[in-house]
Design an enzyme around this catalytic site. Structure first.
Site, mmCIF file in Angstrom:
data_model
loop_
_atom_site.group_PDB
_atom_site.id
_atom_site.type_symbol
_atom_site.label_atom_id
_atom_site.label_comp_id
_atom_site.label_asym_id
_atom_site.label_seq_id
_atom_site.Cartn_x
_atom_site.Cartn_y
_atom_site.Cartn_z
ATOM 1 N N LEU A 16 43.353 46.164 33.698
ATOM 2 C CA LEU A 16 41.912 46.210 33.496
ATOM 3 C C LEU A 16 41.211 45.594 34.698
ATOM 4 C CD1 LEU A 16 39.321 46.503 31.726
ATOM 5 C CD2 LEU A 16 39.875 44.248 30.765
ATOM 6 N N SER A 17 40.315 46.346 35.324
ATOM 7 C CA SER A 17 39.486 45.844 36.428
ATOM 8 C C SER A 17 40.376 45.274 37.543
ATOM 9 C CB SER A 17 38.497 44.811 35.886
ATOM 10 O OG SER A 17 37.511 44.486 36.840
ATOM 11 N N TRP A 18 40.244 43.981 37.866
ATOM 12 C CA TRP A 18 41.092 43.363 38.896
ATOM 13 C C TRP A 18 42.574 43.560 38.577
ATOM 14 C CZ3 TRP A 18 44.695 39.397 38.633
ATOM 15 C CH2 TRP A 18 45.042 38.768 39.837
#
Length: 278
Positions: free
Chosen positions: A114-116
């Site tokens: 997720l994301s980073w």
């Protein structure tokens, strides 16, 4: 006249709860949450966004098939994992995931970033293709070489204040978390730990010194690219770029924003489940 007694069917056994504990992996003490699930099933490893402790994934884990094994962990410096002496690069963090799987006795796994955390997920799939079954990249991009957010959004993402200051999170969230209700964002963040600036800086350094863009065609695993049309942090064009460059990539867009997977876990959890079981 005798009565025929029909007993109710026995309820299905409830899954074992997550086992929260610390493990030493490649010399780092790592806080882990492990839901064993059904024996023999592939585990799903969840890799979190910048600054977020493993509790952020609670809504998704609750929405997933209870028989699916799930592994979550706090990146060194975040949540229950002590800060390392030096920043860990993406390649080192991918090795940490491999070491964690070894320690838990898993040979192969599905990976969701997720994301980073999508950076670690991509790096893991590139470094360890034999250990990667399926790959889910959620609200994420290709690191230093990607279509960036607006400068005002980037400035708000350079600080961990949204984890430590509710009033700041509500102020900044009006721009960062477009497409999500304030109540849903507050509920997600109410679960996570405060964040040290140095730990957050270490994660920023890992991201800014890494990109997957030139090597995306070498990701061989079936890949779901899940993105929100209203995400101001990772503009949706990045999802289309990744989906086009990953040979077995599929793009799924939803109408929410950056945290859609956690604020809409029932809707988007089904998307993830269908992809993993395909």
């Amino acid at each position: 006249m005798s009565a025929l007694l029909v007993s109710d069917p026995e309820p299905s056994p409830r899954p074992a709860p997550d086992d929260h504990h610390d493990r030493t992996v490649l010399g780092h003490r790592v806080h882990v949450a492990h839901r064993p699930g059904a024996p023999g099933r592939l585990p799903l490893v969840l890799v979190n966004g910048i600054g977020a402790s493993l509790e952020l994934f609670d809504p998704l884990v609750e929405a997933l098939d209870p028989e699916r094994p799930v592994v979550r962990f706090d990146v060194p410096g975040i949540g229950g994992s002590p800060l390392p002496w030096v920043p860990l690069p993406m390649a080192g963090l991918a090795m940490l995931v491999r070491g964690l799987l070894d320690d838990l006795g898993y040979g192969k796994a599905d990976i969701l970033g997720l994301s980073w955390g999508g950076g670690i997920a991509q790096q893991f799939a590139l470094q360890h293709p034999d250990r990667t079954a399926r790959l889910a990249l959620v609200s994420t991009g290709t690191g230093a070489m990607m279509v960036p957010a607006r400068l005002t959004v980037l400035a708000k993402m350079l600080t961990p204040r949204r984890y430590n200051d509710q009033s700041y999170r509500r102020e900044a969230g009006a721009e960062i978390y477009q497409g999500e209700s304030q109540a849903a964002v507050d509920a997600v963040f109410s679960r996570v730990h405060p964040v040290m600036f140095r730990a957050y800086l270490f994660q920023l350094m890992a991201l800014m010194s890494w990109t997957s863009l030139p090597v995306l065609p070498f990701i061989g695993a079936p890949t779901l690219v899940l993105a929100g049309r209203r995400d101001p942090v990772i503009p949706v064009v990045n999802a289309h770029v990744m989906g086009a460059l990953i040979p077995r990539g599929t793009v799924h867009l939803h109408e929410g924003g950056h945290l859609g997977l956690l604020t809409r876990p029932d809707e988007l959890g089904r998307v993830v489940e269908e992809f993993l079981d395909a």
